[in-house]
Design a protein around this motif. Structure first.
Motif, short mmCIF file in Angstrom:
data_model
loop_
_atom_site.label_atom_id
_atom_site.label_comp_id
_atom_site.label_asym_id
_atom_site.label_seq_id
_atom_site.Cartn_x
_atom_site.Cartn_y
_atom_site.Cartn_z
N THR A 414 -97.70 -10.65 2.22
CA THR A 414 -98.83 -9.91 2.78
C THR A 414 -98.46 -8.42 2.83
O THR A 414 -97.34 -8.04 2.51
CB THR A 414 -99.15 -10.38 4.21
N ARG A 415 -99.41 -7.59 3.22
CA ARG A 415 -99.20 -6.17 3.49
C ARG A 415 -98.57 -5.40 2.32
O ARG A 415 -97.50 -4.86 2.51
CB ARG A 415 -98.33 -6.02 4.76
N PRO A 416 -99.18 -5.34 1.15
CA PRO A 416 -100.48 -5.89 0.77
C PRO A 416 -100.38 -7.36 0.35
O PRO A 416 -99.29 -7.83 0.00
CB PRO A 416 -100.88 -5.01 -0.42
N PRO A 417 -101.51 -8.08 0.34
CA PRO A 417 -101.49 -9.48 -0.09
C PRO A 417 -101.13 -9.60 -1.57
O PRO A 417 -101.66 -8.88 -2.42
CB PRO A 417 -102.92 -9.96 0.18
N ARG A 418 -100.21 -10.51 -1.84
CA ARG A 418 -99.72 -10.69 -3.21
C ARG A 418 -99.76 -12.19 -3.54
O ARG A 418 -99.23 -13.01 -2.78
CB ARG A 418 -98.30 -10.15 -3.34
N PHE A 419 -100.38 -12.52 -4.66
CA PHE A 419 -100.56 -13.91 -5.05
C PHE A 419 -99.87 -14.16 -6.39
O PHE A 419 -99.82 -13.29 -7.25
CB PHE A 419 -102.05 -14.25 -5.17
N VAL A 452 -105.22 -5.94 -3.75
CA VAL A 452 -104.68 -7.29 -3.94
C VAL A 452 -103.82 -7.30 -5.20
O VAL A 452 -104.21 -6.75 -6.24
CB VAL A 452 -105.82 -8.32 -4.05
N ARG A 453 -102.66 -7.91 -5.12
CA ARG A 453 -101.77 -8.05 -6.26
C ARG A 453 -101.82 -9.49 -6.76
O ARG A 453 -101.75 -10.42 -5.95
CB ARG A 453 -100.32 -7.73 -5.89
N VAL A 454 -101.94 -9.68 -8.08
CA VAL A 454 -101.86 -11.01 -8.68
C VAL A 454 -100.80 -10.98 -9.76
O VAL A 454 -100.83 -10.12 -10.65
CB VAL A 454 -103.21 -11.44 -9.27
N VAL A 455 -99.84 -11.89 -9.67
CA VAL A 455 -98.74 -12.00 -10.64
C VAL A 455 -98.88 -13.33 -11.37
O VAL A 455 -99.13 -14.37 -10.74
CB VAL A 455 -97.37 -11.92 -9.94
N LEU A 456 -98.74 -13.32 -12.68
CA LEU A 456 -98.84 -14.53 -13.50
C LEU A 456 -97.44 -15.00 -13.87
O LEU A 456 -96.60 -14.21 -14.30
CB LEU A 456 -99.64 -14.25 -14.77
N LYS A 457 -97.20 -16.30 -13.70
CA LYS A 457 -95.87 -16.84 -14.02
C LYS A 457 -96.01 -18.12 -14.83
O LYS A 457 -96.72 -19.04 -14.44
CB LYS A 457 -95.08 -17.12 -12.74
N SER A 458 -95.30 -18.15 -15.96
CA SER A 458 -95.25 -19.34 -16.80
C SER A 458 -93.88 -19.99 -16.68
O SER A 458 -92.87 -19.29 -16.47
CB SER A 458 -95.49 -18.98 -18.27
N PRO A 459 -93.80 -21.32 -16.81
CA PRO A 459 -92.47 -21.96 -16.82
C PRO A 459 -91.71 -21.53 -18.06
O PRO A 459 -92.29 -21.34 -19.13
CB PRO A 459 -92.80 -23.45 -16.84
#
Length: 477
Positions: A414-419, A452-459
């Motif tokens: 959080t602070r900022p929200p990160r997904f 809002v932060r969005v991070v993409l992760k692949s195996p």
């Protein structure tokens, strides 16, 4: 036990090293320092400690013998006010320059006050300072303490000068702080004071607005642009009529931020850099506009910087009491913000007047609400229910006929929200789809205009080190 740290004020004429001593006492370069006089204009506070003696130290503007209506005169009045309620004063002179008539004038004024004074002969390194130290006895303020704030020499001697004055109060405050720490952490405890930074171009009325909120002339103001140089933090309690409770706020006033090409003065460059650091420490940033000038490109740059740093952003149009065509002005600024800050649409916009107080309570209430959203954590189950609905309503594309598989989402911080979104073939996911996810998080999960932060992760594929890994998309960039 309820005890506060003793307060020690640093006083002296310009360029004797007050801000250097302030930085030395708090252990970091918080105040701007330069060879030219008059760099410090507003009071700045910090936590200081000498050999276990803890106190709050206050840096002040250089004392100048000018008319009260002038800028130096108003700076002197600020210094005089700062002595009210102080426990001790450090009167700093330049030992190498010797005693000047202005030093003598300040000493006369200090002798008339009730606050105990410790005489500090700064720049005392080397033989060139010996004559000035001996001469300072004539000020009638007792034995001078020779120090070199720049090199750290003699700072420990300040303990001997201050301990008889503030020692007992310092010990009481330390005991109260230790008792409070033993009570343990409470998960339901308030988030602490709202760290609210006021930013904007020069002369937008930032210091005037803070003075209006505080109900006193705490910060130096005037028609001259660029008066504020340091970023000044003021702790304050505000009664929230909407919540019907008193709330704590740390107000942060900053220097005006002009276009980089126009910033040529060394002090202004330092001030702007200081303002940018203030944004980093804030939770909510209020961009203050001048209603008589509207929204300019530089305002959008300042707003974008706050969002890039992950701060919650609000915009306030000041001087609303003299605004022309108010309704069209407000709507025009709203449209310009939506277009210029496309990464975060719907930034809260307020019409305020630092002169009359219009709209300030509404703005502050909204600041607490946006901080709450900025700090919100969504339960994983609820987050993934939204995620499944979002994928069903708008499935990811299949470039080249190969499906992009989005498996699940989690909130990392959080602070900022990160997904973090987990899936396969994420390198092929279009930026437009990442924006779709960010906009959905804001609209459906209560994050509104929060970055809002969005991070993409692949195996990782153990058979191909060049594949996988994903990327990231930030709704605040």
């Amino acid at each position: 036990m309820n005890a506060t740290k003793p307060t020690v004020i640093i006083i002296g004429r310009p360029n004797v090293g007050k801000s250097t001593l302030f930085n030395r006492l708090i252990g970091k370069k918080l105040a701007l320092v330069d060879d030219q006089p008059g760099v410090t204009r507003d009071r700045r506070m910090g936590d200081a400690e000498i050999a276990g003696l803890q106190f709050t130290v206050v840096d002040t503007a250089g004392w100048e013998d000018e008319d009260d209506a002038t800028l130096p005169g108003r700076m002197r009045k600020q210094t005089e006010v700062s002595l009210e309620g102080a426990d001790a004063a450090l009167f700093v002179i330049d030992a190498r320059a010797g005693i000047t008539p202005l030093d003598e004038e300040i000493a006369r004024w200090l002798r008339e006050q009730e606050v105990p004074v410790v005489l500090v002969a700064n720049k005392a390194e080397g033989k060139a300072a010996e004559a000035g130290i001996y001469e300072s006895y004539s000020l009638g303020l007792g034995e001078p303490l020779g120090v070199s704030a720049e090199h750290g020499e003699g700072i420990a001697d300040l303990f001997g000068g201050l301990w008889p004055i503030i020692g007992s109060k310092s010990e009481e405050a330390e005991a109260a702080e230790e008792a409070a720490s033993l009570e343990g952490d409470d998960e339901n405890a308030p988030a602490g004071p709202l760290k609210l930074a006021i930013v904007g171009r020069p002369n937008a009325g930032k210091s005037t607005l803070i003075n209006r909120l505080l109900g006193e002339d705490r910060l130096l103001t005037g028609p001259e642009a660029g008066i504020t140089r340091d970023s000044i933090a003021v702790d304050w309690e505000w009664f929230d009529p909407k919540a019907n409770e008193t709330r704590e706020i740390r107000l942060i006033d900053t220097a005006g931020m002009r276009k980089r090409a126009r910033v040529t003065d060394k002090i202004e460059k330092m001030s702007v850099a200081d303002a940018k650091r203030a944004i980093d420490f804030a939770e909510v940033v209020v961009l203050l506009l001048d209603a008589t000038q509207g929204l300019e490109h530089q305002d959008l740059k300042i707003a974008s910087q706050a969002l890039e740093e992950g701060r919650a952003l609000m915009v306030a149009i000041n001087k609303w009491d003299i605004a022309e065509n108010a309704s069209s002005l407000f709507n025009g600024i709203r449209e310009a913000l939506n277009e210029g800050l496309s990464q975060v649409r719907g930034v809260p916009l307020f019409a305020v007047s630092a002169k009359t107080g219009k709209g300030l309570d509404t703005m502050l209430s909204a600041a607490f609400e946006i901080r709450e959203a900025w700090s919100r954590r969504v339960p994983t189950a609820a987050l993934n229910r939204w995620f499944d609905d979002a994928l069903e309503a708008n499935p990811p594309p299949a470039p080249g006929g190969r499906r992009i598989k989005l498996r699940y989402i989690t909130q990392a911080s959080t602070r900022p929200p990160r997904f973090v979104v987990f899936g396969t073939r994420l390198d092929d996911l279009p930026k437009s789809y990442e924006r779709y996810l960010v906009n959905g998080i804001r609209a459906k999960l209560g994050f509104d205009a929060v970055p809002v932060r969005v991070v993409l992760k692949s195996p990782k594929n153990p058979y191909n080190a060049n594949k996988g890994g994903g990327g990231n998309y930030s709704g605040g960039r």
